[in-house]
Each structure stands twice: as C-alpha cells, then as structure tokens.
Scaffold this motif. Structure first.
Motif, PDB file in Angstrom:
ATOM      1  N   CYS A  89     -45.510 -90.366   4.636  1.00  0.00           N
ATOM      2  CA  CYS A  89     -44.467 -91.218   5.187  1.00  0.00           C
ATOM      3  C   CYS A  89     -44.684 -92.669   4.777  1.00  0.00           C
ATOM      4  CB  CYS A  89     -44.444 -91.113   6.718  1.00  0.00           C
ATOM      5  SG  CYS A  89     -43.795 -89.550   7.302  1.00  0.00           S
ATOM      6  N   SER A  90     -43.579 -93.368   4.608  1.00  0.00           N
ATOM      7  CA  SER A  90     -43.659 -94.768   4.195  1.00  0.00           C
ATOM      8  C   SER A  90     -44.250 -95.629   5.299  1.00  0.00           C
ATOM      9  CB  SER A  90     -42.244 -95.255   3.845  1.00  0.00           C
ATOM     10  OG  SER A  90     -42.234 -96.651   3.698  1.00  0.00           O
ATOM     11  N   ASP A  91     -45.069 -96.602   4.914  1.00  0.00           N
ATOM     12  CA  ASP A  91     -45.644 -97.532   5.891  1.00  0.00           C
ATOM     13  C   ASP A  91     -44.561 -98.333   6.597  1.00  0.00           C
ATOM     14  OD1 ASP A  91     -48.149 -96.670   5.212  1.00  0.00           O
ATOM     15  OD2 ASP A  91     -48.473 -98.262   3.721  1.00  0.00           O
ATOM     16  N   ARG A  92     -43.414 -98.500   5.907  1.00  0.00           N
ATOM     17  CA  ARG A  92     -42.325 -99.283   6.495  1.00  0.00           C
ATOM     18  C   ARG A  92     -41.521 -98.472   7.491  1.00  0.00           C
ATOM     19  NH1 ARG A  92     -39.478-101.365   1.135  1.00  0.00           N
ATOM     20  NH2 ARG A  92     -40.014 -99.231   0.567  1.00  0.00           N
ATOM     21  N   ASN A  93     -41.829 -97.187   7.619  1.00  0.00           N
ATOM     22  CA  ASN A  93     -41.085 -96.337   8.532  1.00  0.00           C
ATOM     23  C   ASN A  93     -42.044 -95.627   9.470  1.00  0.00           C
ATOM     24  OD1 ASN A  93     -39.273 -94.759   9.866  1.00  0.00           O
ATOM     25  ND2 ASN A  93     -38.588 -93.596   8.076  1.00  0.00           N
ATOM     26  N   PRO A  94     -42.477 -96.305  10.557  1.00  0.00           N
ATOM     27  CA  PRO A  94     -43.455 -95.718  11.476  1.00  0.00           C
ATOM     28  C   PRO A  94     -42.921 -94.496  12.205  1.00  0.00           C
ATOM     29  CG  PRO A  94     -42.540 -97.746  12.398  1.00  0.00           C
ATOM     30  CD  PRO A  94     -42.048 -97.657  10.985  1.00  0.00           C
ATOM     31  N   ASN A  95     -41.591 -94.311  12.232  1.00  0.00           N
ATOM     32  CA  ASN A  95     -41.000 -93.178  12.937  1.00  0.00           C
ATOM     33  C   ASN A  95     -40.818 -91.963  12.037  1.00  0.00           C
ATOM     34  OD1 ASN A  95     -40.670 -94.560  15.436  1.00  0.00           O
ATOM     35  ND2 ASN A  95     -38.874 -95.604  14.597  1.00  0.00           N
ATOM     36  N   CYS A  96     -41.422 -92.011  10.826  1.00  0.00           N
ATOM     37  CA  CYS A  96     -41.183 -90.960   9.837  1.00  0.00           C
ATOM     38  C   CYS A  96     -41.513 -89.571  10.367  1.00  0.00           C
ATOM     39  CB  CYS A  96     -41.977 -91.251   8.571  1.00  0.00           C
ATOM     40  SG  CYS A  96     -41.758 -90.017   7.278  1.00  0.00           S
ATOM     41  N   THR A  97     -42.705 -89.424  10.977  1.00  0.00           N
ATOM     42  CA  THR A  97     -43.094 -88.095  11.452  1.00  0.00           C
ATOM     43  C   THR A  97     -42.146 -87.576  12.524  1.00  0.00           C
ATOM     44  OG1 THR A  97     -44.647 -89.171  12.961  1.00  0.00           O
ATOM     45  CG2 THR A  97     -45.534 -88.336  10.890  1.00  0.00           C
ATOM     46  N   LYS A  98     -41.535 -88.486  13.279  1.00  0.00           N
ATOM     47  CA  LYS A  98     -40.577 -88.071  14.308  1.00  0.00           C
ATOM     48  C   LYS A  98     -39.312 -87.479  13.699  1.00  0.00           C
ATOM     49  CE  LYS A  98     -42.061 -91.587  17.660  1.00  0.00           C
ATOM     50  NZ  LYS A  98     -41.619 -92.765  18.466  1.00  0.00           N
ATOM     51  N   LEU A  99     -39.024 -87.858  12.455  1.00  0.00           N
ATOM     52  CA  LEU A  99     -37.793 -87.391  11.815  1.00  0.00           C
ATOM     53  C   LEU A  99     -37.797 -85.885  11.607  1.00  0.00           C
ATOM     54  CD1 LEU A  99     -37.386 -90.146   9.077  1.00  0.00           C
ATOM     55  CD2 LEU A  99     -36.159 -89.983  11.242  1.00  0.00           C
ATOM     56  N   TRP A 100     -38.984 -85.309  11.492  1.00  0.00           N
ATOM     57  CA  TRP A 100     -39.095 -83.884  11.177  1.00  0.00           C
ATOM     58  C   TRP A 100     -39.590 -83.045  12.346  1.00  0.00           C
ATOM     59  CZ3 TRP A 100     -36.839 -82.967   6.661  1.00  0.00           C
ATOM     60  CH2 TRP A 100     -36.798 -84.004   5.706  1.00  0.00           C
ATOM     61  N   LYS A 101     -39.986 -83.686  13.423  1.00  0.00           N
ATOM     62  CA  LYS A 101     -40.590 -82.970  14.542  1.00  0.00           C
ATOM     63  C   LYS A 101     -39.553 -82.141  15.304  1.00  0.00           C
ATOM     64  CE  LYS A 101     -43.436 -83.762  18.670  1.00  0.00           C
ATOM     65  NZ  LYS A 101     -44.022 -84.796  19.547  1.00  0.00           N
ATOM     66  N   PRO A 102     -39.810 -80.836  15.513  1.00  0.00           N
ATOM     67  CA  PRO A 102     -38.860 -80.011  16.275  1.00  0.00           C
ATOM     68  C   PRO A 102     -38.774 -80.480  17.725  1.00  0.00           C
ATOM     69  CG  PRO A 102     -40.439 -78.657  15.067  1.00  0.00           C
ATOM     70  CD  PRO A 102     -40.946 -80.060  15.013  1.00  0.00           C
ATOM     71  N   PRO A 103     -37.653 -80.267  18.388  1.00  0.00           N
ATOM     72  CA  PRO A 103     -37.529 -80.664  19.790  1.00  0.00           C
ATOM     73  C   PRO A 103     -38.339 -79.724  20.678  1.00  0.00           C
ATOM     74  CG  PRO A 103     -35.585 -79.455  19.112  1.00  0.00           C
ATOM     75  CD  PRO A 103     -36.420 -79.641  17.882  1.00  0.00           C
ATOM     76  N   PRO A 104     -38.711 -80.172  21.886  1.00  0.00           N
ATOM     77  CA  PRO A 104     -39.458 -79.284  22.802  1.00  0.00           C
ATOM     78  C   PRO A 104     -38.568 -78.147  23.289  1.00  0.00           C
ATOM     79  CG  PRO A 104     -38.805 -81.308  23.915  1.00  0.00           C
ATOM     80  CD  PRO A 104     -38.449 -81.498  22.473  1.00  0.00           C
ATOM     81  N   ASN A 105     -39.169 -76.984  23.553  1.00  0.00           N
ATOM     82  CA  ASN A 105     -38.353 -75.846  24.017  1.00  0.00           C
ATOM     83  C   ASN A 105     -38.122 -75.863  25.522  1.00  0.00           C
ATOM     84  OD1 ASN A 105     -40.710 -74.905  25.243  1.00  0.00           O
ATOM     85  ND2 ASN A 105     -41.125 -73.410  23.643  1.00  0.00           N
ATOM     86  N   ARG A 106     -38.889 -76.689  26.239  1.00  0.00           N
ATOM     87  CA  ARG A 106     -38.735 -76.834  27.695  1.00  0.00           C
ATOM     88  C   ARG A 106     -38.792 -75.479  28.396  1.00  0.00           C
ATOM     89  NH1 ARG A 106     -33.766 -81.276  27.673  1.00  0.00           N
ATOM     90  NH2 ARG A 106     -34.870 -82.867  26.463  1.00  0.00           N
ATOM     91  N   ASN A 107     -39.604 -74.603  27.875  1.00  0.00           N
ATOM     92  CA  ASN A 107     -39.819 -73.263  28.429  1.00  0.00           C
ATOM     93  C   ASN A 107     -38.590 -72.357  28.372  1.00  0.00           C
ATOM     94  OD1 ASN A 107     -42.555 -73.683  29.113  1.00  0.00           O
ATOM     95  ND2 ASN A 107     -41.942 -74.771  30.968  1.00  0.00           N
ATOM     96  N   TYR A 108     -37.611 -72.726  27.538  1.00  0.00           N
ATOM     97  CA  TYR A 108     -36.474 -71.839  27.318  1.00  0.00           C
ATOM     98  C   TYR A 108     -36.761 -70.954  26.115  1.00  0.00           C
ATOM     99  CZ  TYR A 108     -33.446 -74.260  30.633  1.00  0.00           C
ATOM    100  OH  TYR A 108     -32.886 -74.765  31.770  1.00  0.00           O
ATOM    101  N   MET A 109     -36.529 -69.656  26.274  1.00  0.00           N
ATOM    102  CA  MET A 109     -36.795 -68.710  25.190  1.00  0.00           C
ATOM    103  C   MET A 109     -35.653 -67.702  25.109  1.00  0.00           C
ATOM    104  SD  MET A 109     -40.845 -67.967  25.822  1.00  0.00           S
ATOM    105  CE  MET A 109     -42.006 -69.326  26.007  1.00  0.00           C
ATOM    106  N   PRO A 110     -35.412 -67.162  23.922  1.00  0.00           N
ATOM    107  CA  PRO A 110     -34.363 -66.150  23.798  1.00  0.00           C
ATOM    108  C   PRO A 110     -34.688 -64.922  24.642  1.00  0.00           C
ATOM    109  CG  PRO A 110     -35.079 -66.925  21.647  1.00  0.00           C
ATOM    110  CD  PRO A 110     -36.043 -67.463  22.641  1.00  0.00           C
ATOM    111  N   CYS A 111     -33.679 -64.348  25.229  1.00  0.00           N
ATOM    112  CA  CYS A 111     -33.881 -63.159  26.053  1.00  0.00           C
ATOM    113  C   CYS A 111     -32.868 -62.104  25.627  1.00  0.00           C
ATOM    114  CB  CYS A 111     -33.710 -63.501  27.528  1.00  0.00           C
ATOM    115  SG  CYS A 111     -34.055 -62.123  28.622  1.00  0.00           S
TER     116      CYS A 111
END
Length: 502
Positions: A89-111
């Motif tokens: 990630c670019s040093d000028r973009n500290p939020n770079c890793t956040k761009l690819w991070k999956p959202p939390p599942n909040r304990n929801y799962m397919p049923c």
C-alpha cells in the motif's frame, strides 16, 4: 613481541577474509533460490498465461525497468494469498488495507438446513412447466421461485425453459447455462425434477397461467393447487417476481436458498472458463469487479441520457418506444438522475473509486456487456485506472468462441468473476447487482460497496459546475457517507444468528 603482534594481525585479517567469503557464498545461494524458485512467466502452464494486451497494460503501469522482476517472480494464481499486504500500500494512503478488508459478519451465517418439520415431496399431483423471462439473473431468481412453488403445490417440476425472445435474443437452453443433472440431483429431497414432460400427456390436460406477482402461500395452496382437479400440467407463463419475499415459512425461504446457491450451478464449461478468468485477474493481486451497467438496453429502459449526445439520446428513445414490454415511454432523464435511478457513468465511477481511495494501479474487472459509446465514454475511467480488464483482454478469441453470441453464458462468466472478486461495486442496483451481492454474503460476507447514487449525483453536479474540486474534502465526504453501505442484505437469503454454517 613485534613478531607476535604481526602474527595476530595476520590471523585477524584471515578471519575477516573468511567471513567475507562465507557471506558472499550465502548471498549467492539466497539469490539463486530467489531467482529460480518461481517459474518464469513464459513457462507457466498454458491456462495461466496472460494475453499480450494485459502485458502491455502492465508495462505501462509498472514501467519497463520492473518487467524482469514481474515476469520472473509472478505468483501462480492458484496460490493467491488474499488482499494487499501493508507494504504494497502507498505511504500516502494509510487507509489502503481498509479498502480490501471484508466487513464483519456480526454472527450472521447462511442457514439452508431444513427444520425437523420439513417434509420431502409426496406423490406428485401434476407437472409444473416454467418459461422464464428476462436476462440471466432475472431468470435465475425466477427458477428459484418455481422450485419453491413446485414444492408448495406438490408438483413435479419440468426443467425450466430459458427466455429466447427477449431483448438479448439468446438461443441457450437450460443445459447450456446450468448443470442440469446437478440441478435435478441437488433438489431430490425437495422437489422431483424431470427433463421433459412424458409423451402421453395430451394438450387438453394443460393450462397456461399467469401467476400473480409477489403472491404468498395462500394463493398457491388454494387458487393454484385447486387447478389440479382439471389439469395435469400447469404452465407458468412468466417466472419473475411470482413469489413474495416476506412472510413465508422459513423452510420455503431456505429452499429458495438451496435452489439458488446449491442447485443452480453453472454448466461445467462455464465454471471452468470463469475460474480461468478469476485466476488471471488474481495474478495481478486483489481486484475490484465493477458492474458497469452503462449498456444500451439499460440506458434505453431507464431513460438516462446524462453525458450523451443528442443523437445517442434519440437512439435510446427509439429503442424504448419499439419495445412493447417496456411500458413507460416518456421519461424525464434529469428527474431520473436526480432521484438516483440512473447507473453511474464510467466517468462518475472513476471519480467515485478515486474518492474511496483506490490507487490508479488497482486491477479492475469490468463486469458488463458492450459499453454504450465505447471508448468515447470510457476515456476518463481508462486514464485513471489503466488496469481495466474484461473478458476480451483476459482470454483469447479462441477461448471465448464457445460463448460468443450467447449473452446469458457471457453474463454467467461476469457473475463468477464478480462473486469471487475482493471488492464488488455495482453502478446500478439491478438484477445482477442484487444476485451477486446476496451470493457474496452467503459465501462469507465479502466486501461489496453499493454507491448512494442519489447523494453522489449532487456531488458530481457540483464538480461539473466548478463549485467543488476533487480532493480530501470530497474523499472524506464520500467515505463517510458510504461507511454503512459496504454490505447489502439480499432479499432472497434468510439467516440465523449464533449458529454454525450449515
């Protein structure tokens, strides 16, 4: 005493020379492993070789001086490790890793597992024929509804017929797009499915019925099921939106999920080609799938003409007026856009991606058919994101030849690459957007960003009027307003909390 000092000096010198020699040998060994540990690009297995257009795009971005390291150290797609690491990630973009991070599942799962009260099909009362309508994803949703309806009215489902008469004019049969045998076997405990009607069924025993849209259990259990007294075959003239989304028994919702995400598997040749495209995209690292719904049929249907020439706007109106299935003819394009009813233009998509913080070397897969206006409307997006990929520059014409002139099959390839992408961004909330978003959530809450088009239009207009410039203020505003739009609840999926994946 002087002789002893000289001897110690010589010993020390020899020690230094030996240390240097050992270090040199070790360095040579490490370099040898590094350079020969991965196969050169030209020796990769044929399925993973990237077509020349992609190499040219890479060279423009990385520069010729990096060509040697890129080609000799490329990681095979099969061992792709996931999102960008922090050092990429670019040093000028500290939020770079956040761009690819999956959202939390909040304990929801397919049923999808049936409840103890769920009953397998008993003796069938008749046959349900289904003639689907619309594009790939509209047909796909309709087929899932027909599976559920067949269970509700205790019918044997005949493998549905795909739409061959709509705007897309695709001659594909069910088995050309989906794995027919898998579909039948996967639903064996839910609905009996056969490939065709028995020959002895006469025409006098058939009824054609337009099922009411968004109907619930009572409608099918009473009005439709009562038709078995007079007919052996009920043909559903249309399949889209025939079953309600809400207030259905959980087991019926689970059956729709099983039909959509387990039974409706693409045909083997489509699955293989889709995997190949995914592997080739991932050879460049994590990627975005941009569902750029800036296609002729979408613009004609929606009446959206922003950034189009008068001649292009007239062409789209002519198409809309000639299509009898599109009931609304007089559309105010400015009103449509201001309400957020228009797909983002390629230029607007580029501004949106930049504002979110995605760097210019981000690989982007264009999940779409032919973009209306071609290069004349793709210029800004192409210049800001040179690593734009699509089926035609990821695969050779020979590889794509079996799917050519079959738009449903080509759309299936886009579907696979989009479901497997690290980030999915639809520029319009149509059938494919909803289907892919739901499937990605079902598979593990993969990152999806759904643009707030109504809010974005106001910002885009200010930029055009010179009242707002691209930069930190716009970026902060877009990121903050989309903080809660990184996930999308698909209407077709039901979830349980605090339960293991079933």
């Amino acid at each position: 005493m002087m002789m002893q000092k000289r001897r110690w000096k010589n010993v020390g010198l020899m020690r230094k020379m030996l240390s240097c020699a050992i270090c040199t040998i070790a360095m040579m060994a490490l370099l040898s492993v590094h350079l020969h540990g991965a196969p050169p690009y030209s020796k990769l297995p044929d399925p993973y070789r990237l077509p020349h257009p992609q190499i040219e795009i890479r060279d423009k971005i990385l520069g010729k001086e990096q060509e040697q390291s890129w080609t000799s150290e490329i990681t095979p797609p099969s061992v792709y490790k996931g999102p960008l690491s922090s050092h990429q990630c670019s040093d000028r973009n500290p939020n770079c890793t956040k761009l690819w991070k999956p959202p939390p599942n909040r304990n929801y799962m397919p049923c999808t597992q049936p409840s103890p009260n769920y009953t397998s099909p008993s003796e069938s009362r008749g046959y349900l024929l289904a003639h689907t309508n619309g594009g790939l994803n509209q047909m796909r949703a309709g087929i899932c509804d027909m599976v559920a309806i067949a269970h509700i009215i205790n019918a044997t489902l005949v493998v549905p017929k795909l739409d061959k008469k709509s705007y897309w004019q695709d001659s594909s049969n069910f088995s050309d797009v989906f794995d027919e045998d898998h579909f039948i076997n996967a639903l064996a405990n839910d609905v009996k499915v056969i490939k065709k009607l028995p020959n002895e069924i006469g025409s006098s025993m058939k009824a054609v019925k337009y099922f009411k849209s968004w109907s619930g259990m009572d409608y099918y259990q009473e009005e439709i099921a009562s038709m078995w007294a007079d007919y052996k075959v009920i043909r559903a003239a249309k399949t889209d939106s025939r079953l309600a989304n809400n207030n259905l028994p959980p087991d019926i919702q689970k059956l729709r999920c099983r039909a959509c995400y387990e039974a409706l598997r693409f045909a083997p040749q489509i699955e293989a080609m889709g995997k190949l495209l995914v592997d080739r995209m991932r050879s460049n690292g994590p990627y975005i799938s941009l569902h750029l719904r800036y296609e002729k049929d979408m613009l004609a249907f929606s009446g959206c003409t922003h950034d189009l020439s008068p001649a292009e706007a007239n062409e789209l109106k002519t198409i809309r007026d000639a299509n009898d299935n599109w009931k609304v003819k007089d559309i105010d394009p400015m009103e449509q856009r201001s309400k957020g009813f228009c797909p983002l233009t390629p230029k607007e998509a580029a501004i949106f991606l930049c504002a979110l913080g995605y760097p210019s070397n981000t690989p982007i897969y264009i999940a779409a058919g032919e973009i209306y206006g071609g290069d004349s409307h793709m210029g800004v997006l192409q210049s800001r994101y040179p690593m734009l990929m699509h089926k035609e520059n990821l695969a050779s014409s020979e590889e794509l030849e079996p799917f050519t002139n079959h738009l449903s099959q080509l759309a299936a390839l886009d579907y696979i690459v989009s479901v497997e992408s690290d980030v999915f961004i639809p520029t319009y909330s149509g059938n494919m957007a909803r289907a892919v978003e739901g499937h990605r959530r079902f598979l593990g809450h993969r990152r999806t960003i759904s643009p707030d088009r109504k809010a974005l239009v106001r910002l885009f207009d200010k930029i055009e009027q010179g009242k707002l410039k691209e930069g930190k203020y716009l970026s902060d505003h877009v990121i903050e307003s989309h903080r809660n739009r990184y996930v999308f609840l698909s209407i077709i999926i039901t979830y349980n909390t605090q339960k293991p994946h079933q």
